[in-house]
Design a protein around this motif. Structure first.
Motif, PDB file in Angstrom:
ATOM      1  N   PHE A 176      49.373  42.179  42.961  1.00  0.00           N
ATOM      2  CA  PHE A 176      48.993  40.876  42.439  1.00  0.00           C
ATOM      3  C   PHE A 176      47.669  40.401  43.037  1.00  0.00           C
ATOM      4  O   PHE A 176      46.844  39.808  42.341  1.00  0.00           O
ATOM      5  N   GLU A 177      47.457  40.701  44.306  1.00  0.00           N
ATOM      6  CA  GLU A 177      46.174  40.355  44.933  1.00  0.00           C
ATOM      7  C   GLU A 177      45.025  41.103  44.271  1.00  0.00           C
ATOM      8  O   GLU A 177      43.958  40.536  44.004  1.00  0.00           O
ATOM      9  N   ALA A 178      45.237  42.367  43.985  1.00  0.00           N
ATOM     10  CA  ALA A 178      44.207  43.161  43.304  1.00  0.00           C
ATOM     11  C   ALA A 178      43.883  42.537  41.949  1.00  0.00           C
ATOM     12  O   ALA A 178      42.722  42.460  41.536  1.00  0.00           O
ATOM     13  N   PHE A 179      44.940  42.093  41.276  1.00  0.00           N
ATOM     14  CA  PHE A 179      44.749  41.471  39.971  1.00  0.00           C
ATOM     15  C   PHE A 179      43.940  40.176  40.091  1.00  0.00           C
ATOM     16  O   PHE A 179      43.002  39.921  39.339  1.00  0.00           O
ATOM     17  N   GLN A 180      44.289  39.352  41.079  1.00  0.00           N
ATOM     18  CA  GLN A 180      43.564  38.091  41.288  1.00  0.00           C
ATOM     19  C   GLN A 180      42.079  38.336  41.514  1.00  0.00           C
ATOM     20  O   GLN A 180      41.230  37.668  40.938  1.00  0.00           O
ATOM     21  N   ALA A 181      41.782  39.330  42.363  1.00  0.00           N
ATOM     22  CA  ALA A 181      40.388  39.645  42.656  1.00  0.00           C
ATOM     23  C   ALA A 181      39.669  40.117  41.391  1.00  0.00           C
ATOM     24  O   ALA A 181      38.550  39.701  41.095  1.00  0.00           O
ATOM     25  N   PHE A 182      40.346  40.948  40.614  1.00  0.00           N
ATOM     26  CA  PHE A 182      39.803  41.466  39.360  1.00  0.00           C
ATOM     27  C   PHE A 182      39.456  40.315  38.406  1.00  0.00           C
ATOM     28  O   PHE A 182      38.365  40.249  37.844  1.00  0.00           O
ATOM     29  N   VAL A 183      40.394  39.395  38.253  1.00  0.00           N
ATOM     30  CA  VAL A 183      40.196  38.266  37.329  1.00  0.00           C
ATOM     31  C   VAL A 183      39.063  37.365  37.814  1.00  0.00           C
ATOM     32  O   VAL A 183      38.173  36.999  37.050  1.00  0.00           O
ATOM     33  N   GLU A 184      39.086  37.016  39.091  1.00  0.00           N
ATOM     34  CA  GLU A 184      38.095  36.075  39.599  1.00  0.00           C
ATOM     35  C   GLU A 184      36.666  36.621  39.496  1.00  0.00           C
ATOM     36  O   GLU A 184      35.716  35.866  39.332  1.00  0.00           O
ATOM     37  N   ASP A 185      36.533  37.935  39.545  1.00  0.00           N
ATOM     38  CA  ASP A 185      35.244  38.591  39.374  1.00  0.00           C
ATOM     39  C   ASP A 185      34.669  38.424  37.981  1.00  0.00           C
ATOM     40  O   ASP A 185      33.465  38.514  37.777  1.00  0.00           O
ATOM     41  N   ARG A 186      35.548  38.246  36.996  1.00  0.00           N
ATOM     42  CA  ARG A 186      35.122  38.321  35.598  1.00  0.00           C
ATOM     43  C   ARG A 186      35.355  37.044  34.811  1.00  0.00           C
ATOM     44  O   ARG A 186      35.145  37.012  33.604  1.00  0.00           O
ATOM     45  N   LEU A 187      35.811  35.992  35.417  1.00  0.00           N
ATOM     46  CA  LEU A 187      36.124  34.730  34.743  1.00  0.00           C
ATOM     47  C   LEU A 187      34.899  34.162  34.022  1.00  0.00           C
ATOM     48  O   LEU A 187      33.789  34.420  34.451  1.00  0.00           O
ATOM     49  N   PRO A 188      35.066  33.310  33.001  1.00  0.00           N
ATOM     50  CA  PRO A 188      36.336  33.030  32.334  1.00  0.00           C
ATOM     51  C   PRO A 188      36.532  33.889  31.099  1.00  0.00           C
ATOM     52  O   PRO A 188      35.577  34.340  30.507  1.00  0.00           O
ATOM     53  N   PHE A 189      37.798  34.105  30.737  1.00  0.00           N
ATOM     54  CA  PHE A 189      38.105  34.815  29.487  1.00  0.00           C
ATOM     55  C   PHE A 189      38.395  33.811  28.383  1.00  0.00           C
ATOM     56  O   PHE A 189      38.725  32.658  28.651  1.00  0.00           O
ATOM     57  N   ASP A 190      38.260  34.274  27.141  1.00  0.00           N
ATOM     58  CA  ASP A 190      38.617  33.415  26.013  1.00  0.00           C
ATOM     59  C   ASP A 190      40.023  33.710  25.520  1.00  0.00           C
ATOM     60  O   ASP A 190      40.742  32.823  25.083  1.00  0.00           O
ATOM     61  N   ILE A 191      40.374  35.006  25.579  1.00  0.00           N
ATOM     62  CA  ILE A 191      41.707  35.397  25.112  1.00  0.00           C
ATOM     63  C   ILE A 191      42.278  36.455  26.049  1.00  0.00           C
ATOM     64  O   ILE A 191      41.599  37.421  26.388  1.00  0.00           O
ATOM     65  N   VAL A 192      43.519  36.240  26.477  1.00  0.00           N
ATOM     66  CA  VAL A 192      44.211  37.213  27.317  1.00  0.00           C
ATOM     67  C   VAL A 192      45.311  37.858  26.475  1.00  0.00           C
ATOM     68  O   VAL A 192      46.097  37.157  25.834  1.00  0.00           O
TER      69      VAL A 192
END
Ligand SMILES: [Zn+2]
Length: 468
Positions: free
Chosen positions: A276-292
């Motif tokens: 989950f931490e890896a996922f958080q780091a991944f997301v925060e690097d690429r924010l924001p998304f329009d559609i998940v």
């Protein structure tokens, strides 16, 4: 085996039994067959008498089957007899037996006995929903509305979800009653529908309409209508609730979900904190998304297509609007297989960001996290309903906000009959949920209730207004 038409003598049963291929299970097979053929209870009684004579006793299994036959035929005095026998011989029964007894007795003039049994069951276990519902139906039919309401609240407190049928009987049997407390209770049921994003079916809607119109001295009038895209009711010109959350509401929701669903104990049942931490780091690097996009979920939409083709189609449809996409995938998608073609996977990764989780991870927490982190504009795609997030739905404000946000942000995907592989259902401007202003109620309903189509938001509404 075909059960006999008439009761038999012990000798005759014995002969049948001897001719049966496996005599040791003859009685059970015979009683099952009697239930199926709805044989007269006297035929079953004659068999049990024969068993009692030869064995000195009738076993639990046979008694239960006999009871099922009596319940099926509404034989109240026989049901009571079996209950007396069981009470004497067994200290407690299993829940199936209690459920049968309650169902059988609640339909008779001995319905209060069903209540007593329900109380007994409560001492040892949580009674099944059907037992509560039998008792509630019995109470409403005898106009004991307070008792019915008590049972209803008791059931909710035990996390049992009532069926629409049982909610409907409250409205059917309260018609024309002048009782302020009862009225409050029925409004409570309507608000329960609101909180849980439940839409009544056509029959239930009719019961609600008739009940409102029957409240003495209140002059309610109900009309069936379609709400236009603007969200204005054509009958009473009332503007329905907006589907957008305010900044403050969004903030509350985000905090609660982050705290409860994402950092709560629940989340890590199926994923590891490291992942989950890896996922958080991944997301925060690429924010924001329009559609998940819940990749695995969408990939199953058309069973005849390869899973990666389904996902590819979804991504192409959504990418057209130049949106930034995040696809939640699983590691197994990266291994070339009959469902996951390496070339197609490569092409998709050019159009969208992919996060590949371990094969066992739970997607919902990932989906919620990435969508909420991206901001109010971000939407998500899944066919799931995210019903399991009890933790974040524990208080009624958060529950309401969550459902409202879900209605406004979840893009539904469903298979289409021909042409395109599947369709998307866009979000509405107005909020499709039971709502009231005091002098009006607006209730969305469905013509038919089919779980299969439960992702479709209803177009039809019941408009109720109180004329002064
Ligand atoms: Zn209206």
């Amino acid at each position: 085996v075909q059960p006999p038409e008439k009761p038999l003598q012990a000798e005759e049963w014995k002969r049948l039994r001897e001719n049966f291929q496996s005599p040791e299970i003859f009685e059970e097979v015979m009683l099952n067959s009697m239930i199926r053929c709805n044989s007269h209870v006297d035929v079953a009684k004659s068999l049990l008498t024969c068993v009692a004579k030869s064995d000195g006793d009738v076993g639990y299994n046979l008694l239960i089957k006999y009871l099922a036959l009596c319940v099926q035929q509404q034989k109240t005095s026989e049901i009571c007899d079996v209950y007396d026998i069981m009470k004497m011989r067994f200290k407690t029964l299993e829940s199936g037996a209690y459920n049968l007894l309650i169902r059988g007795l609640s339909n008779s003039d001995k319905w209060r006995m069903a209540l007593t049994i329900l109380e007994d069951v409560k001492k040892v276990m949580t009674p099944p929903r059907t037992s509560y519902e039998s008792c509630i139906k019995a109470a409403t039919q005898h106009q004991e509305m307070n008792l019915a309401c008590e049972l209803y609240h008791d059931m909710l407190a035990k996390d049992l979800v009532p069926t629409l049928d049982v909610l409907q009987v409250f409205f059917d049997f309260s018609r024309g009653m002048k009782d302020a407390e009862l009225k409050k209770q029925l409004f409570g049921i309507l608000l329960y529908l609101r909180d849980n994003q439940i839409y009544p079916h056509g029959m239930f809607m009719r019961s609600i309409k008739l009940w409102f119109e029957s409240i003495p001295g209140e002059n309610w009038r109900g009309h069936i209508t379609n709400i236009k895209h603007s969200g204005k009711c054509p009958v009473c010109h009332h503007q329905l609730e907006d589907s957008n959350l305010t900044e403050e509401e969004y903030h509350i929701l985000k905090e609660r979900i982050t705290a409860d669903v994402i950092h709560g104990r629940d989340t890590f049942r199926k994923t590891t904190p490291q992942e989950f931490e890896a996922f958080q780091a991944f997301v925060e690097d690429r924010l924001p998304f329009d559609i998940v996009i819940d990749g695995l979920n969408v990939s199953h939409i058309k069973a005849k297509k390869m899973q990666c083709e389904n996902l590819f189609h979804a991504i192409n449809c959504l990418a057209k609007e130049n949106a930034r996409l995040l696809v939640l995938g699983r590691k197994h998608m990266l291994f070339n297989s009959s469902n996951w073609n390496r070339e197609v996977m490569k092409e998709m990764q050019n159009k969208a960001d992919f996060f590949f989780a371990d094969n066992i991870s739970e997607d919902d927490a990932f989906l919620l996290y990435a969508t909420l982190k991206s901001g109010k504009h971000c939407r998500f795609v899944t066919r799931d309903f995210l019903r399991d997030h009890k933790a974040c739905l524990s208080d009624s404000l958060t529950r309401h906000l969550f459902r409202k946000w879900q209605r406004g942000h979840q893009i539904m995907v469903f298979p289409s009959a021909e042409g395109k592989p599947f369709n998307f259902l866009p979000a509405f401007n107005y909020d499709c949920v039971v709502q009231t202003t005091g002098d009006t109620w607006h209730i969305p309903y469905k013509d038919t209730f089919e779980e299969k189509y439960s992702y479709q938001v209803p177009r039809k509404w019941l408009c109720l207004q109180r004329k002064q």
